[in-house]
Design a protein around this motif. Structure first.
Motif, PDB file in Angstrom:
ATOM      1  N   LEU A  14       0.819  -1.350   0.064  1.00  0.00           N
ATOM      2  CA  LEU A  14      -0.134  -0.070   0.146  1.00  0.00           C
ATOM      3  C   LEU A  14       0.911   1.154   0.052  1.00  0.00           C
ATOM      4  O   LEU A  14       2.171   1.213   0.563  1.00  0.00           O
ATOM      5  CB  LEU A  14      -0.919   0.040   1.418  1.00  0.00           C
ATOM      6  CG  LEU A  14      -2.104  -1.166   1.264  1.00  0.00           C
ATOM      7  CD1 LEU A  14      -2.641  -1.157   2.721  1.00  0.00           C
ATOM      8  CD2 LEU A  14      -2.975  -1.146   0.217  1.00  0.00           C
ATOM      9  N   TYR A  42       1.313   7.187   2.330  1.00  0.00           N
ATOM     10  CA  TYR A  42       0.255   7.956   2.890  1.00  0.00           C
ATOM     11  C   TYR A  42      -1.098   7.444   3.232  1.00  0.00           C
ATOM     12  O   TYR A  42      -1.620   7.987   3.882  1.00  0.00           O
ATOM     13  CB  TYR A  42       0.404   9.356   2.088  1.00  0.00           C
ATOM     14  CG  TYR A  42       1.466  10.007   2.091  1.00  0.00           C
ATOM     15  CD1 TYR A  42       1.806  10.900   3.249  1.00  0.00           C
ATOM     16  CD2 TYR A  42       2.494   9.967   0.919  1.00  0.00           C
ATOM     17  CE1 TYR A  42       2.846  11.583   3.002  1.00  0.00           C
ATOM     18  CE2 TYR A  42       3.689  10.676   1.010  1.00  0.00           C
ATOM     19  CZ  TYR A  42       3.979  11.637   2.093  1.00  0.00           C
ATOM     20  OH  TYR A  42       5.146  12.333   2.135  1.00  0.00           O
ATOM     21  N   THR A  43      -1.288   6.587   2.322  1.00  0.00           N
ATOM     22  CA  THR A  43      -2.606   5.766   2.546  1.00  0.00           C
ATOM     23  C   THR A  43      -2.534   4.979   3.781  1.00  0.00           C
ATOM     24  O   THR A  43      -3.514   5.119   4.458  1.00  0.00           O
ATOM     25  CB  THR A  43      -2.635   4.623   1.256  1.00  0.00           C
ATOM     26  OG1 THR A  43      -2.959   5.459  -0.032  1.00  0.00           O
ATOM     27  CG2 THR A  43      -3.895   3.968   1.516  1.00  0.00           C
ATOM     28  N   LEU A  75      -5.178   6.133   6.876  1.00  0.00           N
ATOM     29  CA  LEU A  75      -6.232   5.122   7.180  1.00  0.00           C
ATOM     30  C   LEU A  75      -5.993   4.714   8.784  1.00  0.00           C
ATOM     31  O   LEU A  75      -6.962   4.130   9.279  1.00  0.00           O
ATOM     32  CB  LEU A  75      -6.138   3.909   6.435  1.00  0.00           C
ATOM     33  CG  LEU A  75      -6.637   4.162   4.751  1.00  0.00           C
ATOM     34  CD1 LEU A  75      -6.654   2.926   3.840  1.00  0.00           C
ATOM     35  CD2 LEU A  75      -8.140   4.824   4.728  1.00  0.00           C
ATOM     36  N   VAL A 103      -3.243  12.390   0.505  1.00  0.00           N
ATOM     37  CA  VAL A 103      -3.651  10.884   0.024  1.00  0.00           C
ATOM     38  C   VAL A 103      -4.607  11.087  -1.308  1.00  0.00           C
ATOM     39  O   VAL A 103      -4.450  10.162  -2.094  1.00  0.00           O
ATOM     40  CB  VAL A 103      -4.910  10.287   0.986  1.00  0.00           C
ATOM     41  CG1 VAL A 103      -5.612   9.067   0.710  1.00  0.00           C
ATOM     42  CG2 VAL A 103      -3.791  10.103   2.580  1.00  0.00           C
ATOM     43  N   GLU A 140      -1.988  11.306  -3.758  1.00  0.00           N
ATOM     44  CA  GLU A 140      -1.561  10.328  -3.922  1.00  0.00           C
ATOM     45  C   GLU A 140      -2.304   9.111  -4.818  1.00  0.00           C
ATOM     46  O   GLU A 140      -1.729   8.436  -5.622  1.00  0.00           O
ATOM     47  CB  GLU A 140      -1.023   9.500  -2.563  1.00  0.00           C
ATOM     48  CG  GLU A 140      -0.457   8.152  -2.563  1.00  0.00           C
ATOM     49  CD  GLU A 140       0.028   7.701  -1.221  1.00  0.00           C
ATOM     50  OE1 GLU A 140       1.261   7.652  -0.768  1.00  0.00           O
ATOM     51  OE2 GLU A 140      -0.852   7.464  -0.379  1.00  0.00           O
ATOM     52  N   TRP A 141      -3.801   9.006  -4.554  1.00  0.00           N
ATOM     53  CA  TRP A 141      -4.452   8.031  -5.456  1.00  0.00           C
ATOM     54  C   TRP A 141      -4.581   8.748  -6.953  1.00  0.00           C
ATOM     55  O   TRP A 141      -4.792   7.844  -7.647  1.00  0.00           O
ATOM     56  CB  TRP A 141      -5.935   7.926  -4.781  1.00  0.00           C
ATOM     57  CG  TRP A 141      -5.904   7.180  -3.246  1.00  0.00           C
ATOM     58  CD1 TRP A 141      -4.835   6.704  -2.658  1.00  0.00           C
ATOM     59  CD2 TRP A 141      -6.997   7.149  -2.306  1.00  0.00           C
ATOM     60  NE1 TRP A 141      -5.199   6.048  -1.738  1.00  0.00           N
ATOM     61  CE2 TRP A 141      -6.435   6.420  -1.284  1.00  0.00           C
ATOM     62  CE3 TRP A 141      -8.140   7.623  -2.430  1.00  0.00           C
ATOM     63  CZ2 TRP A 141      -7.237   5.990  -0.165  1.00  0.00           C
ATOM     64  CZ3 TRP A 141      -8.965   7.361  -1.266  1.00  0.00           C
ATOM     65  CH2 TRP A 141      -8.551   6.414  -0.095  1.00  0.00           C
ATOM     66  N   VAL A 152      -6.245   4.315  -7.122  1.00  0.00           N
ATOM     67  CA  VAL A 152      -6.677   3.976  -5.779  1.00  0.00           C
ATOM     68  C   VAL A 152      -6.407   2.327  -5.227  1.00  0.00           C
ATOM     69  O   VAL A 152      -6.663   1.520  -6.179  1.00  0.00           O
ATOM     70  CB  VAL A 152      -8.338   3.790  -5.841  1.00  0.00           C
ATOM     71  CG1 VAL A 152      -8.859   3.381  -4.513  1.00  0.00           C
ATOM     72  CG2 VAL A 152      -8.951   5.218  -6.096  1.00  0.00           C
TER      73      VAL A 152
END
Length: 295
Positions: free
Chosen positions: A26, A29-30, A34, A196, A199-200, A205
């Motif tokens: 992953l 930053y995700t 989260l 985030v 980032e996605w 995603v």
């Protein structure tokens, strides 16, 4: 009791490293975002009432509270996850051992904590032992390590946690523990949200499997909630310098966890380094008593 809490903190932080490695597919930053979302949800029913009761205190001391939030909650682990995208876990582990030294120095000069000579010896011994564990006894290889941008990012982690420890000692007693962590987690989620999203947009995603979800749940409940809460309590009781020195136990517990859960081998050299770390921690935490007896 505070020292027992700090041991639990280090155990949970070592789990943070092990789990972080397990879900490193992953984006960094995700993971950071989260884990804080999970922490916020868990804290909501526990800390909402006290957060409302102390809302005037939050506004009165908004500057130090924001500094604690950004350093210890928002960016410390974010720096670690980001650095691991560019550097090795060995480099990160070596650099993490500097955190207690920086914290002790800041505590002495900013908080005016009395640090005895025997405690400085304990800091040095625990630092040497931690590096010994990480390098498996080959300390001379430190000179051969290839440093890169990931190591520069880790300097941010070192600075943020040291500053966080100092401010926790000064200001955290003014706030309710769970209420403060709730507000800190909420603010951190808001700060990291645009990062985030970006980032996605760039990476896409991510797809979450059962292992990733379980890992994020662990990171949100244990290192982000329970460990931080226990660390704040310990700093209030014994000070920032003594509390931070326990972070040098991280390589020891991480090594043990990796051996048990990941089947990694542990050498006698690493065991010797672990004993050295423990000795250094004991000297640092009990050195003031020994010095006062001599006086």
């Amino acid at each position: 009791m505070p020292y027992f809490l700090l041991i639990l903190v280090v155990i949970m932080f070592s789990g943070n490293i092990i789990i972080g490695k397990a879900i490193n597919d992953l984006p960094p930053y995700t993971i950071a975002f989260l884990r804080l979302v999970v922490a916020f949800i868990v804290l909501l029913p526990i800390g909402l009432r006290s957060a409302r009761q102390y809302k005037e205190t939050f506004f009165t001391y908004k500057k130090p509270f924001l500094i604690m939030t950004l350093t210890g909650i928002t960016f410390f682990n974010t720096f670690i996850y980001a650095s691991l995208q560019f550097t090795t876990s060995t480099n990160v582990s070596v650099l993490e051992t500097i955190i207690p030294v920086v914290t002790v120095i800041l505590s002495a000069y900013i908080l005016k904590e009395k640090i005895y000579k025997i405690q400085w010896l304990g800091v040095f011994v625990s630092l040497l032992g931690a590096m010994w564990v990480v390098m498996d006894g080959n300390i001379y290889q430190l000179a051969a390590i290839e440093w890169n941008i990931g190591d520069a990012i880790m300097i941010g982690a070192i600075a943020t946690w040291a500053i966080y420890s100092i401010f926790v000692k000064q200001y955290m007693p003014l706030f309710p523990n769970y209420g403060a962590l709730l507000v800190m987690s909420g603010l951190s989620v808001l700060v990291l949200l645009p990062v985030v999203i970006l980032e996605w947009i760039i990476l896409g995603v991510p797809v979450f499997d059962t292992g990733n979800i379980a890992g994020i749940f662990y990171l949100g409940v244990f290192p982000s909630f329970l460990a931080i809460s226990m660390y704040n309590t310990a700093v209030d009781k014994v000070g920032a310098s003594k509390s931070s020195i326990f972070l040098n136990l991280l390589p020891v517990f991480t090594m043990t966890g990796a051996s048990v859960w990941l089947g990694e081998d542990v050498t006698l050299t690493q065991v010797g380094g672990a004993i050295t770390v423990i000795a250094g921690v004991i000297v640092t935490t009990q050195g003031d008593r020994l010095s006062r007896r001599r006086i």
